[in-house]
Scaffold this active site. Structure first.
Site, short mmCIF file in Angstrom:
data_model
loop_
_atom_site.label_atom_id
_atom_site.label_comp_id
_atom_site.label_asym_id
_atom_site.label_seq_id
_atom_site.Cartn_x
_atom_site.Cartn_y
_atom_site.Cartn_z
N HIS A 72 -1.38 12.23 -8.87
CA HIS A 72 -1.34 12.79 -7.51
C HIS A 72 -2.65 13.50 -7.25
O HIS A 72 -3.23 14.11 -8.15
CB HIS A 72 -0.18 13.79 -7.36
CG HIS A 72 0.22 14.03 -5.95
ND1 HIS A 72 -0.44 14.94 -5.15
CD2 HIS A 72 1.17 13.47 -5.18
CE1 HIS A 72 0.12 14.92 -3.95
NE2 HIS A 72 1.09 14.04 -3.94
N ASP A 105 7.42 9.17 -5.98
CA ASP A 105 7.76 7.74 -5.88
C ASP A 105 8.32 7.15 -7.16
O ASP A 105 8.80 6.01 -7.15
CB ASP A 105 6.50 6.95 -5.47
CG ASP A 105 6.07 7.30 -4.06
OD1 ASP A 105 4.94 7.78 -3.88
OD2 ASP A 105 6.90 7.15 -3.15
C1 SDX Z 1 2.21 9.84 -2.44
O1 SDX Z 1 -1.09 13.13 -0.82
C2 SDX Z 1 0.22 13.23 -0.87
O2 SDX Z 1 0.79 14.30 -0.73
C3 SDX Z 1 0.94 11.92 -1.06
C4 SDX Z 1 2.45 12.01 -1.24
C5 SDX Z 1 3.13 12.52 0.01
O3 SDX Z 1 4.26 13.01 -0.10
O4 SDX Z 1 2.57 12.33 1.11
O5 SDX Z 1 2.77 12.88 -2.32
C6 SDX Z 1 3.05 10.64 -1.52
O6 SDX Z 1 1.37 9.11 -1.99
C7 SDX Z 1 2.37 10.03 -3.93
C8 SDX Z 1 1.35 9.19 -4.76
C9 SDX Z 1 1.88 7.77 -4.85
N1 SDX Z 1 0.87 6.88 -5.46
C10 SDX Z 1 1.03 6.38 -6.68
O7 SDX Z 1 1.95 6.68 -7.45
C11 SDX Z 1 -0.03 5.35 -7.05
C12 SDX Z 1 -0.54 5.65 -8.47
N2 SDX Z 1 -1.31 6.88 -8.42
C13 SDX Z 1 -2.71 6.80 -8.17
O8 SDX Z 1 -3.28 5.68 -7.69
C14 SDX Z 1 -3.41 8.12 -8.00
O9 SDX Z 1 -2.88 8.98 -8.91
C15 SDX Z 1 -3.40 8.73 -6.62
C16 SDX Z 1 -3.88 7.78 -5.60
C17 SDX Z 1 -2.03 9.17 -6.25
C18 SDX Z 1 -4.30 9.95 -6.67
O10 SDX Z 1 -5.58 9.47 -6.81
P1 SDX Z 1 -6.79 10.46 -7.08
O11 SDX Z 1 -6.49 11.88 -6.90
O12 SDX Z 1 -7.96 9.90 -6.34
O13 SDX Z 1 -6.89 10.29 -8.62
P2 SDX Z 1 -8.16 9.80 -9.31
O14 SDX Z 1 -8.35 8.37 -8.93
O15 SDX Z 1 -9.25 10.77 -9.05
O16 SDX Z 1 -7.68 9.87 -10.84
C19 SDX Z 1 -8.29 10.71 -11.74
C20 SDX Z 1 -8.24 9.92 -13.05
C21 SDX Z 1 -8.98 8.61 -12.97
O17 SDX Z 1 -9.41 8.30 -14.30
P3 SDX Z 1 -10.94 8.68 -14.74
O18 SDX Z 1 -11.85 7.99 -13.73
O19 SDX Z 1 -11.03 10.17 -14.69
O20 SDX Z 1 -11.08 8.10 -16.13
O21 SDX Z 1 -6.87 9.59 -13.36
C22 SDX Z 1 -6.75 8.17 -13.34
C23 SDX Z 1 -7.94 7.63 -12.59
O22 SDX Z 1 -8.25 6.31 -13.04
N3 SDX Z 1 -5.49 7.89 -12.68
C24 SDX Z 1 -4.59 7.02 -13.13
C25 SDX Z 1 -3.52 7.10 -12.23
N4 SDX Z 1 -3.81 7.96 -11.25
C26 SDX Z 1 -5.02 8.45 -11.54
N5 SDX Z 1 -4.60 6.21 -14.21
C27 SDX Z 1 -3.49 5.45 -14.37
N6 SDX Z 1 -2.41 5.46 -13.56
C28 SDX Z 1 -2.40 6.27 -12.47
N7 SDX Z 1 -1.34 6.27 -11.68
#
Ligand code: SDX
Length: 438
Positions: A314, A372
């Site tokens: 998140h 989710d």
């Molecule tokens: C919702 O914003 C809100 O409030 C949203 C929400 C709402 O109620 O409105 O809460 C609803 O959208 C919840 C989120 C649902 N999405 C998912 O579950 C999809 C999977 N999650 C991700 O794609 C991700 O975690 C996000 C999009 C939710 C957040 O993305 P960020 O903050 O841009 O995270 P990031 O890409 O900066 O991640 C930091 C690190 C990265 O690795 P490094 O580059 O540091 O090596 O964490 C990794 C990312 O690759 N990472 C994940 C991951 N999420 C982040 N690695 C594997 N699986 C994941 N799910």
């Protein structure tokens, strides 16, 4: 702006290196949470912008509706913890709270519920909009189209500067979204539309319209009704997430509320946002069984795979999403009510969660289950097709979107949203005639 100067009138001073130019910016404090540096005079003073793609460190507005502490896993709606609202309130009561700032008394609650009930029917001509879609259209495509089309039917509530218009539009959107959603589902399976009934509660009416057929009576389970109502509460609002920011940006231009909510639905659809619940079920189906979890986790850790653990991580929560815990508990209640024991999906999800929470890759990145992760399992058990999961999210989030839209419209300081950029394209150059191009 009612945010006050930070304690001790703290300020932030920015000085351009090697130049004697600097500016001092006021630090504004909210009720709780980080203070903000008010950078509105930065460009005029120093001729520079700030750069924050994805707005991870930018406060785009002032709001009194929802507060999230991502490190502590705290979610408050108008100050009330989500755990207490999910346990003790109803979705329409939370809707009243988000819109008006206080929990309703008995009279206010009755009037609000009646106001919503009286707006659940759609203009009969909106039915024909469904016939324009293929039966196999994704229901979110239908939602974008039909909600946007509301602007073409409800002309008597489009003046955003008229408080009465704003109130009627809010009632219409909150009341009609379940009908629009249920009809999108019925259309996809070729069954007749079921009309809402005024003698049913909000969640019960929605489950009724989703599952009833004209040929026989249909009784909605009270346990599933309560579970549905709680799921709607958990999805109602969440500060300035991507789809809410979309609604605010669209609303800042003066666009009508139906168009703004349609924009929010489109933004929510993405798998990184509201589409994640659907993506979680697809991920679990792809993993198939507990023995395949280690291989899947290895794929997630491989940056080249572009595979993410859907339902985890998140932008704000770097701790457990409090909604995920409530959703997990609700999942067990619903499966119990449905007599589903040892649901393979739930077992797989629980093992995946257990492994991920002990794996250094996820621990180091503070990746925890979000709202989710479990919602899809509940919805599938309740009989919703995967393609309807994000539609449900949109039905619930409409309450948050219209509350945030109302707050923005009523904010005297609000202006059209217009972010700037850092330009890295070509500097000025002369036009090249076709004959002179290589
Ligand atoms: C919702 O914003 C809100 O409030 C949203 C929400 C709402 O109620 O409105 O809460 C609803 O959208 C919840 C989120 C649902 N999405 C998912 O579950 C999809 C999977 N999650 C991700 O794609 C991700 O975690 C996000 C999009 C939710 C957040 O993305 P960020 O903050 O841009 O995270 P990031 O890409 O900066 O991640 C930091 C690190 C990265 O690795 P490094 O580059 O540091 O090596 O964490 C990794 C990312 O690759 N990472 C994940 C991951 N999420 C982040 N690695 C594997 N699986 C994941 N799910």
């Amino acid at each position: 702006m009612s945010g006050s100067a930070a304690p001790g009138n703290q300020t932030v001073t920015i000085t351009l290196d090697g130049a004697d130019r600097s500016t001092t910016l006021p630090l504004l404090a909210g009720t709780v949470g980080p203070s903000v540096a008010d950078i509105r005079k930065l460009y005029n003073d120093l001729g520079i912008f700030t750069f924050d793609p994805g707005y991870g460190g930018t406060a785009a507005c002032e709001s009194k509706i929802t507060y999230i502490d991502g490190d502590e896993g705290i979610l408050l709606h108008r100050g009330y913890p989500i755990e207490q609202l999910a346990e003790n309130s109803t979705f329409l009561e939370v809707a009243y709270l988000l819109l008006n700032g206080e929990l309703p008394n008995a009279g206010e609650r009755h009037d609000f519920e009646q106001g919503v009930i009286r707006h659940t029917m759609l203009h009969e001509q909106l039915r024909s909009f469904y016939n324009g879609f293929r039966r196999d259209a994704h229901p979110m495509a239908v939602m974008c189209g039909v909600v946007g089309a509301m602007s073409a039917f409800y002309h008597d509530s489009l003046d955003i500067n008229d408080p009465h218009h704003r109130k009627i539009s809010a009632f219409r959107l909150i009341a009609k979204l379940p009908t629009i959603a249920a009809w999108a589902y019925k259309y996809s399976i070729g069954q007749p539309f079921i009309y809402p009934r005024n003698d049913r509660g909000y969640a019960e009416n929605f489950l009724y319209m989703m599952n009833a057929v004209p040929t026989e009576d249909y009784k909605v389970s009270p346990i599933l009704t309560r579970a549905m109502d709680r799921i709607l509460i958990l999805h109602a609002d969440h500060e300035q997430n991507a789809s809410t920011s979309t609604v605010r940006l669209a609303g800042s231009t003066g666009a009508n509320p139906f168009a703004c909510i349609a924009a929010g639905i489109a933004s929510l659809w993405g798998p990184a946002h509201g589409g994640a619940n659907e993506a979680v079920l697809k991920m679990l189906a792809e993993i198939g069984s507990v023995k395949n979890i280690p291989d899947f986790i290895s794929k997630v850790k491989d940056k080249n795979s572009n595979v993410r653990l859907m339902g985890f991580g998140h932008r704000v929560y770097k701790n457990y999403d409090p909604r995920a815990k409530i959703m997990q508990r609700t999942c067990h209640e619903v499966l119990g009510e449905l007599g589903i024991k040892d649901d393979p999906l739930l077992e797989l999800a629980a093992e995946l969660e257990r492994i991920a929470l002990h794996d250094e890759y996820f621990v180091a990145r503070k990746l925890y289950p979000n709202v989710d992760f479990y919602s899809g399992i509940i919805l599938k058990a309740m009989g919703f097709p995967t393609s309807m999961f994000t539609v449900l999210f949109a039905v619930a989030r409409t309450v948050g979107w219209i509350s945030q839209w109302k707050e923005m419209i009523e904010d005297p300081a609000q202006r059209i949203g217009r972010p700037r950029q850092i330009y890295t394209g070509p500097a000025r150059r002369e036009f090249v005639e076709l004959a002179d191009r290589t």
